[in-house]
Scaffold this motif. Sequence first.
Motif: not given
Length: 262
Positions: A71-72, A74, A76-77, A80, A98, A117, A128
């Motif tokens: 998790l995270g 790729w 972390g946003g 993920n 998520d 991002e 996002s």
Amino acid sequence: MTDDMTDDMFLDDVAERLAALPAVRAVTLGGSRAQGTHTPESDWDLALYYRGGFDPAALRAVGWEGEVSGLGEWGGGVFNGGAWLTIHGRRVDIHYRDLDVVEHELAESRQGRFHWEPLMFHLAGIPSYLVVAELALNQVLRGSLPRPEYPAALREAAPPVWRGRAALTLRYASAAYVARGQATEAAGAVATAALQTAHAVLAARGEWVTNEKRLLQRADLRAIDTIVAGLRPEPTALTEAIAAAEALFETTEATEAAEATG
């Protein structure tokens, strides 16, 4: 080479296995295969939507060949992590989503709010609301997910943000690269600004974007290719190229404004 399993059988089998993983609440098919624009050679893009403590080790334990990220890993946003796998001879990309994050970004988009991002393989980065676009475009294979319309507030708020980023990108290129004749850096800036402008165009139209692969075509900005192809490591040539890019972007803005007013 694929085995004798049909595509429908393959998709059903993989979706069932992903849906059975702990914390997974839904599984979707995305990319070109969800939108009917694929070729026989296209990858299979799948997303697993989880709630709470999803552990990638459970996906790794299925035993499919390939790489499974944590998790995270790729960025972390909102984007993920995931996996690059070969399943029954087919190339499969799996993305982690998520649900708490996705639902937050859905609520934000309806208020016209989003953030930017960085993401590997995306010159302009991603908004996002990419995860909201996936809800709108992807095919749900297991579970249930909302199917949002493009929010009116986002259509109003997103274009000036993207155009502002494009303008600053070109302004920096003019200040930092032109006098030095740095054509490579200028080319990167022009390309990035073109994709930022394309995001603005599609947002103004209320059209979802999930990647950059056809973004310039959809925004009618392929003329940027001629500008980039003509770059030379000379200050005069770079100045002319940046001015041409600015003129192209202004034309798209005027066209969108004219179409909006009818």
